[in-house]
Design a protein around this motif. Structure first.
Motif, PDB file in Angstrom:
ATOM      1  N   ARG A 123       0.067  -7.436   9.482  1.00 38.08           N
ATOM      2  CA  ARG A 123       1.179  -7.160   8.573  1.00 38.08           C
ATOM      3  C   ARG A 123       2.481  -6.855   9.310  1.00 38.08           C
ATOM      4  O   ARG A 123       3.484  -6.558   8.691  1.00 38.08           O
ATOM      5  CB  ARG A 123       0.812  -6.007   7.638  1.00 38.08           C
ATOM      6  CG  ARG A 123      -0.317  -6.360   6.688  1.00 38.08           C
ATOM      7  CD  ARG A 123      -0.359  -5.446   5.490  1.00 38.08           C
ATOM      8  NE  ARG A 123      -0.968  -4.157   5.782  1.00 38.08           N
ATOM      9  CZ  ARG A 123      -2.245  -3.875   5.588  1.00 38.08           C
ATOM     10  NH1 ARG A 123      -3.049  -4.788   5.090  1.00 38.08           N
ATOM     11  NH2 ARG A 123      -2.733  -2.694   5.868  1.00 38.08           N
ATOM     12  N   GLY A 124       2.428  -6.916  10.634  1.00 36.85           N
ATOM     13  CA  GLY A 124       3.665  -6.803  11.402  1.00 36.85           C
ATOM     14  C   GLY A 124       4.091  -5.383  11.728  1.00 36.85           C
ATOM     15  O   GLY A 124       5.170  -4.940  11.333  1.00 36.85           O
ATOM     16  N   PRO A 177       2.094  -0.503   9.105  1.00 35.37           N
ATOM     17  CA  PRO A 177       3.414  -1.065   8.772  1.00 35.37           C
ATOM     18  C   PRO A 177       3.913  -0.598   7.401  1.00 35.37           C
ATOM     19  O   PRO A 177       5.100  -0.326   7.228  1.00 35.37           O
ATOM     20  CB  PRO A 177       3.182  -2.573   8.767  1.00 35.37           C
ATOM     21  CG  PRO A 177       1.997  -2.786   9.623  1.00 35.37           C
ATOM     22  CD  PRO A 177       1.166  -1.553   9.550  1.00 35.37           C
ATOM     23  N   GLU A 178       2.987  -0.483   6.442  1.00 30.57           N
ATOM     24  CA  GLU A 178       3.404  -0.085   5.102  1.00 30.57           C
ATOM     25  C   GLU A 178       3.983   1.337   5.095  1.00 30.57           C
ATOM     26  O   GLU A 178       4.819   1.662   4.248  1.00 30.57           O
ATOM     27  CB  GLU A 178       2.259  -0.215   4.093  1.00 30.57           C
ATOM     28  CG  GLU A 178       0.928   0.361   4.507  1.00 30.57           C
ATOM     29  CD  GLU A 178       0.055  -0.644   5.255  1.00 30.57           C
ATOM     30  OE1 GLU A 178       0.602  -1.571   5.896  1.00 30.57           O
ATOM     31  OE2 GLU A 178      -1.173  -0.489   5.210  1.00 30.57           O
ATOM     32  N   GLY A 179       3.542   2.162   6.039  1.00 26.80           N
ATOM     33  CA  GLY A 179       4.108   3.510   6.150  1.00 26.80           C
ATOM     34  C   GLY A 179       5.572   3.450   6.555  1.00 26.80           C
ATOM     35  O   GLY A 179       6.422   4.153   6.007  1.00 26.80           O
ATOM     36  N   LYS A 194       0.812  -1.204   0.000  1.00 31.86           N
ATOM     37  CA  LYS A 194       0.000   0.000   0.000  1.00 31.86           C
ATOM     38  C   LYS A 194       0.850   1.260   0.000  1.00 31.86           C
ATOM     39  O   LYS A 194       2.031   1.218   0.330  1.00 31.86           O
ATOM     40  CB  LYS A 194      -0.864   0.007   1.263  1.00 31.86           C
ATOM     41  CG  LYS A 194      -2.237   0.567   1.026  1.00 31.86           C
ATOM     42  CD  LYS A 194      -3.084   0.444   2.273  1.00 31.86           C
ATOM     43  CE  LYS A 194      -4.310   1.296   2.098  1.00 31.86           C
ATOM     44  NZ  LYS A 194      -5.535   0.550   2.010  1.00 31.86           N
ATOM     45  N   ASP A 195       0.191   2.356  -0.376  1.00 30.98           N
ATOM     46  CA  ASP A 195       0.799   3.656  -0.152  1.00 30.98           C
ATOM     47  C   ASP A 195       0.135   4.246   1.084  1.00 30.98           C
ATOM     48  O   ASP A 195      -1.051   4.572   1.064  1.00 30.98           O
ATOM     49  CB  ASP A 195       0.585   4.574  -1.356  1.00 30.98           C
ATOM     50  CG  ASP A 195       1.176   5.947  -1.104  1.00 30.98           C
ATOM     51  OD1 ASP A 195       2.335   6.008  -0.662  1.00 30.98           O
ATOM     52  OD2 ASP A 195       0.480   6.965  -1.306  1.00 30.98           O
ATOM     53  N   ASP A 196       0.883   4.364   2.174  1.00 29.97           N
ATOM     54  CA  ASP A 196       0.322   4.849   3.443  1.00 29.97           C
ATOM     55  C   ASP A 196       0.249   6.375   3.419  1.00 29.97           C
ATOM     56  O   ASP A 196       1.260   7.055   3.286  1.00 29.97           O
ATOM     57  CB  ASP A 196       1.215   4.379   4.604  1.00 29.97           C
ATOM     58  CG  ASP A 196       0.525   4.538   5.942  1.00 29.97           C
ATOM     59  OD1 ASP A 196      -0.352   5.421   6.072  1.00 29.97           O
ATOM     60  OD2 ASP A 196       0.873   3.789   6.874  1.00 29.97           O
ATOM     61  N   LYS A 197      -0.982   6.881   3.578  1.00 34.27           N
ATOM     62  CA  LYS A 197      -1.162   8.338   3.510  1.00 34.27           C
ATOM     63  C   LYS A 197      -0.736   9.035   4.805  1.00 34.27           C
ATOM     64  O   LYS A 197      -0.625  10.251   4.847  1.00 34.27           O
ATOM     65  CB  LYS A 197      -2.624   8.679   3.220  1.00 34.27           C
ATOM     66  CG  LYS A 197      -3.220   7.934   2.040  1.00 34.27           C
ATOM     67  CD  LYS A 197      -2.610   8.403   0.735  1.00 34.27           C
ATOM     68  CE  LYS A 197      -3.299   7.821  -0.478  1.00 34.27           C
ATOM     69  NZ  LYS A 197      -3.122   6.371  -0.669  1.00 34.27           N
ATOM     70  N   ALA A 198      -0.535   8.254   5.853  1.00 33.15           N
ATOM     71  CA  ALA A 198      -0.117   8.856   7.128  1.00 33.15           C
ATOM     72  C   ALA A 198       1.392   9.089   7.155  1.00 33.15           C
ATOM     73  O   ALA A 198       1.899   9.779   8.026  1.00 33.15           O
ATOM     74  CB  ALA A 198      -0.527   7.966   8.297  1.00 33.15           C
ATOM     75  N   MET A 199       2.085   8.490   6.210  1.00 38.05           N
ATOM     76  CA  MET A 199       3.543   8.665   6.146  1.00 38.05           C
ATOM     77  C   MET A 199       3.886   9.154   4.752  1.00 38.05           C
ATOM     78  O   MET A 199       3.584   8.492   3.770  1.00 38.05           O
ATOM     79  CB  MET A 199       4.232   7.320   6.420  1.00 38.05           C
ATOM     80  CG  MET A 199       5.746   7.387   6.465  1.00 38.05           C
ATOM     81  SD  MET A 199       6.364   8.049   8.017  1.00 38.05           S
ATOM     82  CE  MET A 199       6.234   6.601   9.071  1.00 38.05           C
TER      83      MET A 199
END
Lengths: 317, 285
Positions: free
Chosen positions: A171-172, A133-135, A92-97
């Motif tokens: 997702r860890g 996690p993706e962020g 994903k593209d994390d919008k929070a990061m």
């Protein structure tokens, strides 16, 4: 302009001043002297209030709705040169990061930071600055890319914590933060971290291991937010002020326990009261830190960074 | 009796005053918007009304990326052989010959070096019109050689993918081009030379499982189809309805595989901005 509860005397005086100025414009009465007096009083009141802020009041300031966020700083520092880069190349593209490349003067930097929203819609879109996690994996990908090309890294920390969600655990979340901490400790380019608002726990540290760790004057940094601390240790949300006090989470306290390197002064009234001045202060702090680091060899840089973290902690025996 | 009769005699229009003969060539985008081909060309082959990015080939991408369309083509003469004596409905050599005649291309990729905004850039651009942009030995070799050129001259490298995947007519040899091109990219990475992957419509199969997804930045154009298994295969295998926008570039951005999507008119600027930033050079205006 929004005012916090302890800022109400300022609000009152600012309203008085405005009224006074309107009278001056609309009637023949000479109000210059009265205005001047109110202004004087306003300055004195501001000084008085902001000089003696309690830790809890600083926490409130750090969450002020008008406070500049990561992208505000980046855009102010880099202008059109900023190129945002997306995605963790995984899920994903994390919008929070957020992250990307930009220039301050003629030097490129890789900027990374948690991003909060400005209104209900964008706050949800940014997940209140709580990364998944993706962020953290996106942040790491960008840091490794910067390392590959010898570009220094600047991170802006502003998070109430990493997102405590079901999928985040699947997702860890822990693994992602841990990986970042380890990799950041041995990144072969200068890393400058700045807490610009909230610096909560692992969520903050996941992009917060570096050669220079700076804090804005009214930012906070600790292992937990005062509310959560109150709820766990006092078993009630009511003790957040005491918790804020006890956690020693202000910039000044953080410096005195040596978990941060330096404090970036904010204008009187907080970062939001004079954004341009804040941006300038942050810019000069980044450039000063970079100047101190840029001539170190990658080996020395990493060695020094590791030594710095070895010195953390207090014990006896 | 004629329909029109010239009343005045001796009309002499100079060449400049003559109107262009209508080309009678119009382009219709999938949403039904109609645009004059000339206008389409001037608009970077993007339908102005709906922003639809028309599929274009190496000729057009070189024109967009290289200053004044000036470039030196690398290895223009490389051609496929038929090592497996492959035959389906057609013999492979016949298929190649037909493709060459139709497209005036030698194979599904062209590689070139030229100035982009005044600085050298090596570009490998695939042509979908040549057997579906499929990757066989020639594509692999040309990309590897172009990457080598980048490596030796320390010039940033860009691949524009537009492909259905590996070329079945070269079977396992074509599969190995995934490995061959990836090996070269590993060497580029070790040398610290920026590699930009532009995924265009369509980028599927073996290309996504190799160079298309290995960029220092992976970028794309709006609405491009990008995926490993094509949507039809996924649907038939799983029996599931596919979500809307499945495998579009926007879908890939959301799922973390693209750094950004850019309109074709900003492509040259954005690619060069990235190069200037990541190499810590002054930004070219």
């Amino acid at each position: 302009m929004e005012y916090l509860d302890f800022e109400l005397p300022i609000k009152e005086l600012e309203e008085q001043l405005q009224k006074c100025q309107v009278i001056g414009q609309e009637s023949e009465v000479d109000v210059t002297e009265t205005c001047k007096q109110i202004e004087k009083k306003l300055i004195a009141t501001k000084k008085d209030i902001y000089k003696n802020l309690t830790p809890w009041q600083r926490v409130q300031l750090s969450r002020h709705p008008n406070r500049p966020y990561t992208l505000d700083y980046i855009k102010a520092l880099c202008g059109d040169s900023f190129l945002e880069l997306h995605g963790d190349r995984n899920v994903k593209d994390d919008k929070a990061m957020i992250g990307g490349l930009g220039k301050i003067g003629d030097q490129s930097f890789m900027f990374i930071g948690q991003q909060k929203g400005y209104n209900t819609k964008t706050r949800q879109y940014r997940n209140f600055g709580m990364a998944n996690p993706e962020g953290y994996r996106k942040a790491l990908r960008l840091m490794k890319s910067a390392e590959k090309f010898g570009i220094p890294v600047v991170t802006f920390i502003d998070t109430p914590g990493a997102y405590p969600g079901l999928e985040a655990e699947e997702r860890g979340q822990g693994e992602a933060i841990a990986r970042n901490i380890l990799e950041m400790s041995r990144l072969k380019v200068p890393v400058i971290c700045i807490v610009i608002g909230e610096g909560a726990s692992g969520g903050a540290l996941g992009i917060g291991v570096g050669d220079k760790f700076l804090m804005l004057e009214n930012a906070w940094f600790s292992v937990i937010s005062p509310e959560n601390c109150s709820s766990i240790l006092w078993r009630s949300w009511e003790y957040k002020e005491q918790a804020a006090e006890a956690l020693k989470l202000t910039a000044k306290d953080s410096k005195s326990i040596k978990v941060i390197d330096d404090i970036i002064k904010e204008p009187i009234g907080g970062a939001h009261s004079d954004r341009e001045k804040t941006y300038l202060a942050v810019k000069s702090a980044i450039l000063k830190s970079y100047d101190e680091l840029k001539n170190l060899s990658p080996k020395d840089l990493v060695k020094k960074r590791m030594e710095k973290y070895m010195d953390m902690g207090v014990f006896k025996g | 009796m004629s329909w029109f009769k010239r009343k005045e005699k001796g009309i002499q229009t100079t060449t400049e005053q003559k109107k262009d003969t209508p080309k009678g060539l119009w382009y219709k985008s999938p949403t039904g918007k109609i645009v004059d081909t000339k206008e389409l060309e001037q608009n970077f082959y993007v339908s102005p009304e709906d922003g639809y990015h028309v599929r274009i080939g190496s000729k057009e991408y070189f024109e967009i990326l290289f200053d004044d369309n000036k470039f030196k083509e690398l290895d223009p003469k490389l051609e496929s052989k038929d090592p497996l004596k492959f035959e389906d409905t057609k013999k492979y050599p016949d298929r190649l010959k037909a493709a060459m005649e139709k497209t005036k291309l030698k194979d599904a990729v062209r590689t070139a070096v030229g100035k982009s905004k005044g600085k050298d850039l090596v570009v490998a651009c695939m042509d979908f019109s040549f057997i579906g942009g499929s990757m066989g030995s020639v594509v692999g070799e040309k990309i590897a050689r172009a990457a080598d050129y980048s490596l030796k001259k320390k010039i940033p490298f860009m691949i524009i993918s537009k492909s259905g995947g590996a070329r079945m007519m070269e079977a396992a040899l074509s599969l190995m081009q995934l490995a061959k091109t990836s090996v070269k990219l590993a060497q580029l990475a070790d040398a610290g030379i920026p590699y930009i992957s532009l995924c265009t419509d369509p980028t599927t199969g073996g290309t996504t499982a190799s160079f298309a997804m290995l960029g220092d930045i992976n970028i794309s154009e709006p609405g491009a189809l990008i995926g490993f298994a094509g949507p039809r295969v996924v649907k038939d295998t799983t029996g599931q309805e596919l979500p809307e926008g499945f495998q579009t570039s926007e879908f890939l951005l959301e799922h973390g595989f693209l750094d950004f999507i850019t309109h074709r008119k900003h492509l040259k600027n954005k690619v060069n901005l990235y190069i200037d930033l990541i190499t810590n050079q002054p930004i070219r205006e």
